[in-house]
Design a protein around this motif. Structure first.
Motif, mmCIF file in Angstrom:
data_model
loop_
_atom_site.group_PDB
_atom_site.id
_atom_site.type_symbol
_atom_site.label_atom_id
_atom_site.label_comp_id
_atom_site.label_asym_id
_atom_site.label_seq_id
_atom_site.Cartn_x
_atom_site.Cartn_y
_atom_site.Cartn_z
ATOM 1 N N GLU A 177 52.198 73.336 9.745
ATOM 2 C CA GLU A 177 51.269 73.615 8.647
ATOM 3 C C GLU A 177 51.915 74.425 7.536
ATOM 4 O O GLU A 177 51.398 74.486 6.428
ATOM 5 C CB GLU A 177 50.039 74.347 9.185
ATOM 6 C CG GLU A 177 49.181 73.502 10.109
ATOM 7 C CD GLU A 177 47.922 74.215 10.548
ATOM 8 O OE1 GLU A 177 47.761 75.402 10.163
ATOM 9 O OE2 GLU A 177 47.104 73.614 11.259
ATOM 10 N N THR A 178 53.043 75.050 7.830
ATOM 11 C CA THR A 178 53.742 75.852 6.819
ATOM 12 C C THR A 178 54.916 75.090 6.188
ATOM 13 O O THR A 178 55.740 75.673 5.490
ATOM 14 C CB THR A 178 54.256 77.168 7.439
ATOM 15 O OG1 THR A 178 55.088 76.873 8.572
ATOM 16 C CG2 THR A 178 53.095 78.047 7.872
ATOM 17 N N SER A 179 54.984 73.782 6.459
ATOM 18 C CA SER A 179 56.064 72.962 5.904
ATOM 19 C C SER A 179 56.071 72.998 4.383
ATOM 20 O O SER A 179 55.015 72.984 3.740
ATOM 21 C CB SER A 179 55.918 71.509 6.369
ATOM 22 O OG SER A 179 56.828 70.672 5.682
ATOM 23 N N LYS A 180 57.277 73.030 3.794
ATOM 24 C CA LYS A 180 57.428 73.054 2.343
ATOM 25 C C LYS A 180 57.765 71.679 1.771
ATOM 26 O O LYS A 180 58.108 71.549 0.601
ATOM 27 C CB LYS A 180 58.522 74.056 1.955
ATOM 28 C CG LYS A 180 58.200 75.494 2.342
ATOM 29 C CD LYS A 180 59.334 76.433 1.974
ATOM 30 C CE LYS A 180 59.024 77.869 2.399
ATOM 31 N NZ LYS A 180 60.155 78.786 2.098
ATOM 32 N N LEU A 181 57.685 70.641 2.618
ATOM 33 C CA LEU A 181 58.019 69.295 2.167
ATOM 34 C C LEU A 181 57.162 68.893 0.976
ATOM 35 O O LEU A 181 55.929 68.925 1.039
ATOM 36 C CB LEU A 181 57.808 68.293 3.308
ATOM 37 C CG LEU A 181 58.148 66.828 2.988
ATOM 38 C CD1 LEU A 181 59.634 66.690 2.680
ATOM 39 C CD2 LEU A 181 57.740 65.923 4.130
ATOM 40 N N SER A 182 57.820 68.523 -0.126
ATOM 41 C CA SER A 182 57.083 68.177 -1.342
ATOM 42 C C SER A 182 57.494 66.831 -1.922
ATOM 43 O O SER A 182 56.784 66.283 -2.765
ATOM 44 C CB SER A 182 57.286 69.261 -2.407
ATOM 45 O OG SER A 182 58.662 69.386 -2.741
ATOM 46 N N LEU A 200 51.469 65.080 6.659
ATOM 47 C CA LEU A 200 52.226 65.540 5.511
ATOM 48 C C LEU A 200 51.655 66.842 4.981
ATOM 49 O O LEU A 200 50.474 67.143 5.146
ATOM 50 C CB LEU A 200 52.202 64.470 4.423
ATOM 51 C CG LEU A 200 52.802 63.125 4.829
ATOM 52 C CD1 LEU A 200 52.650 62.121 3.680
ATOM 53 C CD2 LEU A 200 54.258 63.263 5.222
ATOM 54 N N SER A 201 52.539 67.611 4.329
ATOM 55 C CA SER A 201 52.122 68.926 3.834
ATOM 56 C C SER A 201 51.225 68.788 2.606
ATOM 57 O O SER A 201 51.169 67.754 1.935
ATOM 58 C CB SER A 201 53.349 69.764 3.471
ATOM 59 O OG SER A 201 54.035 69.215 2.375
ATOM 60 N N LYS A 202 50.528 69.862 2.279
ATOM 61 C CA LYS A 202 49.561 69.851 1.193
ATOM 62 C C LYS A 202 50.232 69.796 -0.185
ATOM 63 O O LYS A 202 49.576 69.500 -1.179
ATOM 64 C CB LYS A 202 48.675 71.089 1.274
ATOM 65 C CG LYS A 202 47.844 71.154 2.560
ATOM 66 C CD LYS A 202 47.024 72.427 2.621
ATOM 67 C CE LYS A 202 46.205 72.502 3.897
ATOM 68 N NZ LYS A 202 45.418 73.767 3.996
ATOM 69 N N VAL A 203 51.531 70.078 -0.231
ATOM 70 C CA VAL A 203 52.194 70.136 -1.536
ATOM 71 C C VAL A 203 52.989 68.863 -1.809
ATOM 72 O O VAL A 203 53.833 68.824 -2.693
ATOM 73 C CB VAL A 203 53.139 71.351 -1.625
ATOM 74 C CG1 VAL A 203 52.340 72.633 -1.617
ATOM 75 C CG2 VAL A 203 54.153 71.353 -0.473
#
Length: 205
Positions: A177-182, A200-203
């Motif tokens: 949940e803390t992934s920085k994948l953008s 997938l991450s929120k960003v």
């Protein structure tokens, strides 16, 4: 009668299996030597010659050179342990490793997964990406589910050769949940016929 004798030398340092280059900031692993190609498990050291290992393979590889640029193309490799010092997995780094089942990231410094990095890794079932990975390149997990018999049908993929994927593979990409994948590249999961799960991450963009 012909008598044959063979001598065996125990290798305790996995760097003895590797080709590498010194670059600014550390060392980049560029390939497996003739002994390394037959190993089923390899642990990449965090340092070679006193310099940190910061990368696997190359960046910005010409599509037509994908096969030649693959650092770990191997029909034997099943497990690879990547060091905590690693900052990137380069283009086509593990291209066409059909027996690769487990990739372990020992640290969280990796920020990018290159184009085609795991394409053709038909036995890879699960991949836990470090939180600091911000980008996954195009074709990163691409595969063709036809046991190597089917040609690429997408024009954009043809320069990248053929991708092989066993139909028995069930792939799952794990992101916390803390992934920085953008950034997710084009065709990143092309023809992953038995793709099981990805969150997938929120960003993402």
């Amino acid at each position: 009668n012909l008598e044959l004798y063979a001598g065996f030398e125990e290798i305790t340092d996995d760097s003895a299996y590797l080709y590498y280059s010194e670059v600014e900031g550390g060392v980049v692993i560029t390939g497996l030597n003739s002994v390394g190609r037959y190993q089923t498990t390899i642990g990449i050291p965090s340092a070679i010659g006193g310099k940190e290992v910061i990368g696997i393979g190359y960046k910005n590889v010409n599509p037509t050179d994908a096969k030649q640029s693959a650092a770990f193309t191997s029909t034997y490799l099943r497990t690879v342990i990547l060091p905590s010092t690693l900052t990137y997995v380069g283009d086509w780094a593990f291209f066409d490793c059909p027996e690769l089942r487990q990739v372990v990231f020992a640290g969280d410094k990796v920020s990018s997964i290159g184009a085609g990095a795991f394409a053709g890794c038909s036995s890879l079932e699960t991949l836990d990406l470090p939180d600091n990975v911000t980008s996954i390149g195009k074709f990163a997990f691409a595969g063709i589910s036809a046991n190597g018999e089917k040609k690429c049908e997408i024009e954009a993929l043809k320069p990248y050769g053929e991708f092989f994927a066993a139909q028995s593979a069930m792939f799952e990409l794990k992101l916390s949940e803390t992934s920085k994948l953008s950034l997710l590249g084009d065709y990143a999961f092309y023809n992953c016929g038995l793709f099981e799960n990805v969150k997938l991450s929120k960003v993402m963009r």
